[in-house]
Design a protein around this motif. Structure first.
Motif, mmCIF file in Angstrom:
data_model
loop_
_atom_site.group_PDB
_atom_site.id
_atom_site.type_symbol
_atom_site.label_atom_id
_atom_site.label_comp_id
_atom_site.label_asym_id
_atom_site.label_seq_id
_atom_site.Cartn_x
_atom_site.Cartn_y
_atom_site.Cartn_z
ATOM 1 N N GLY A 96 0.821 -1.210 0.000
ATOM 2 C CA GLY A 96 0.000 0.000 0.000
ATOM 3 C C GLY A 96 0.852 1.255 0.000
ATOM 4 O O GLY A 96 0.623 2.181 -0.779
ATOM 5 N N CYS B 211 -6.502 -2.977 -6.337
ATOM 6 C CA CYS B 211 -6.201 -4.008 -5.365
ATOM 7 C C CYS B 211 -6.417 -5.344 -6.062
ATOM 8 O O CYS B 211 -7.477 -5.592 -6.625
ATOM 9 C CB CYS B 211 -7.118 -3.870 -4.161
ATOM 10 S SG CYS B 211 -6.546 -4.816 -2.758
ATOM 11 N N TRP C 120 -1.807 -4.254 -3.273
ATOM 12 C CA TRP C 120 -2.027 -2.976 -3.950
ATOM 13 C C TRP C 120 -0.935 -2.768 -4.996
ATOM 14 O O TRP C 120 0.225 -3.062 -4.738
ATOM 15 C CB TRP C 120 -1.959 -1.821 -2.948
ATOM 16 C CG TRP C 120 -3.049 -1.801 -1.953
ATOM 17 C CD1 TRP C 120 -2.978 -2.202 -0.651
ATOM 18 C CD2 TRP C 120 -4.387 -1.368 -2.154
ATOM 19 N NE1 TRP C 120 -4.188 -2.039 -0.033
ATOM 20 C CE2 TRP C 120 -5.076 -1.520 -0.939
ATOM 21 C CE3 TRP C 120 -5.081 -0.861 -3.249
ATOM 22 C CZ2 TRP C 120 -6.413 -1.190 -0.780
ATOM 23 C CZ3 TRP C 120 -6.413 -0.521 -3.095
ATOM 24 C CH2 TRP C 120 -7.061 -0.691 -1.872
ATOM 25 N N LEU D 4 0.065 4.828 7.576
ATOM 26 C CA LEU D 4 -0.906 3.789 7.235
ATOM 27 C C LEU D 4 -1.037 2.717 8.315
ATOM 28 O O LEU D 4 -1.945 1.888 8.261
ATOM 29 C CB LEU D 4 -0.528 3.132 5.900
ATOM 30 C CG LEU D 4 -0.586 4.041 4.672
ATOM 31 C CD1 LEU D 4 0.062 3.353 3.475
ATOM 32 C CD2 LEU D 4 -2.016 4.447 4.351
ATOM 33 N N LEU E 1 -6.223 3.498 3.278
ATOM 34 C CA LEU E 1 -5.548 4.034 2.097
ATOM 35 C C LEU E 1 -6.290 5.275 1.586
ATOM 36 O O LEU E 1 -5.685 6.306 1.309
ATOM 37 C CB LEU E 1 -5.485 2.948 1.015
ATOM 38 C CG LEU E 1 -4.683 3.317 -0.208
ATOM 39 C CD1 LEU E 1 -3.737 2.173 -0.557
ATOM 40 C CD2 LEU E 1 -5.607 3.567 -1.365
ATOM 41 N N ARG E 2 -7.617 5.192 1.492
ATOM 42 C CA ARG E 2 -8.423 6.305 0.990
ATOM 43 C C ARG E 2 -8.295 7.533 1.904
ATOM 44 O O ARG E 2 -8.102 8.652 1.441
ATOM 45 C CB ARG E 2 -9.880 5.861 0.875
ATOM 46 C CG ARG E 2 -10.785 6.813 0.169
ATOM 47 C CD ARG E 2 -12.183 6.274 -0.136
ATOM 48 N NE ARG E 2 -12.685 5.234 0.746
ATOM 49 C CZ ARG E 2 -12.676 3.920 0.466
ATOM 50 N NH1 ARG E 2 -12.181 3.481 -0.657
ATOM 51 N NH2 ARG E 2 -13.168 3.050 1.328
ATOM 52 N N CYS F 199 0.224 0.103 -8.430
ATOM 53 C CA CYS F 199 0.033 1.445 -8.969
ATOM 54 C C CYS F 199 0.048 1.384 -10.491
ATOM 55 O O CYS F 199 0.914 0.751 -11.091
ATOM 56 C CB CYS F 199 1.150 2.366 -8.481
ATOM 57 S SG CYS F 199 1.033 4.031 -9.159
ATOM 58 N N CYS G 137 -5.814 8.264 3.895
ATOM 59 C CA CYS G 137 -4.451 8.782 3.736
ATOM 60 C C CYS G 137 -4.355 9.673 2.502
ATOM 61 O O CYS G 137 -3.811 10.773 2.566
ATOM 62 C CB CYS G 137 -3.467 7.623 3.647
ATOM 63 S SG CYS G 137 -1.755 8.135 3.413
ATOM 64 N N ILE H 198 1.163 3.943 -3.177
ATOM 65 C CA ILE H 198 0.934 5.390 -3.020
ATOM 66 C C ILE H 198 2.184 6.163 -3.410
ATOM 67 O O ILE H 198 2.120 7.150 -4.146
ATOM 68 C CB ILE H 198 0.533 5.736 -1.571
ATOM 69 C CG1 ILE H 198 -0.861 5.204 -1.268
ATOM 70 C CG2 ILE H 198 0.581 7.244 -1.348
ATOM 71 C CD1 ILE H 198 -1.267 5.370 0.186
ATOM 72 N N THR I 259 -2.532 -2.791 4.259
ATOM 73 C CA THR I 259 -3.254 -1.525 4.192
ATOM 74 C C THR I 259 -4.704 -1.762 3.803
ATOM 75 O O THR I 259 -4.992 -2.067 2.638
ATOM 76 C CB THR I 259 -2.599 -0.572 3.162
ATOM 77 O OG1 THR I 259 -1.212 -0.455 3.455
ATOM 78 C CG2 THR I 259 -3.227 0.801 3.203
#
Length: 128
Positions: free
Chosen positions: A34, A113, A120, A58, A71-72, A122, A74, A38, A66
């Protein structure tokens, strides 16, 4: 969660491009996906925040990962505007990602996810 935007470091384009490129790295262990996702998303927008800082924010060691709501929160605390997106069942993944091209060009990133909420990752656009 407090305002975290002051913890972000912005890097000027194109002067900071080489530093940003060198900042991409593997996640240190299986619990930090996570934070790594990010961090990589921020890098796509020319921003940095140390992974250790994200791990602490986190609560990765407490949660053994996470959770989506953490996560949201953060991301919101960083001044970002996370939105829940779902790929339509019949839409091909490539077409779904293509539909986000304008947002990716603006520095947005996607944090899907995978593996039944176990990992997670990216997804975003890199432009030189």
């Amino acid at each position: 969660m407090k305002d975290l935007s002051q913890l972000l470091t912005a890097h000027a384009y194109p002067a900071g491009l080489d530093r940003i490129r060198r900042s991409f790295a593997r996640q240190p262990d299986c619990q930090t996906c996570g934070a790594a996702a990010i961090r990589h998303g921020l890098l796509l927008g020319g921003l940095t925040m140390p992974t250790a800082t994200l791990e602490a924010i986190l609560g990765i060691r407490d949660h053994e990962g996470t959770p989506p709501d953490v996560l949201r929160i953060c991301l919101q605390s960083m001044g970002l505007q996370p939105a829940l997106l779902r790929k339509p069942a019949r839409q091909k993944t490539a077409a779904f990602l293509d539909s986000l091209a304008t947002e990716f060009a603006r520095g947005a990133f996607l944090l899907p996810c995978v593996r039944n909420a176990e990992h997670w990752v990216c997804v975003g656009g890199w432009h030189e």
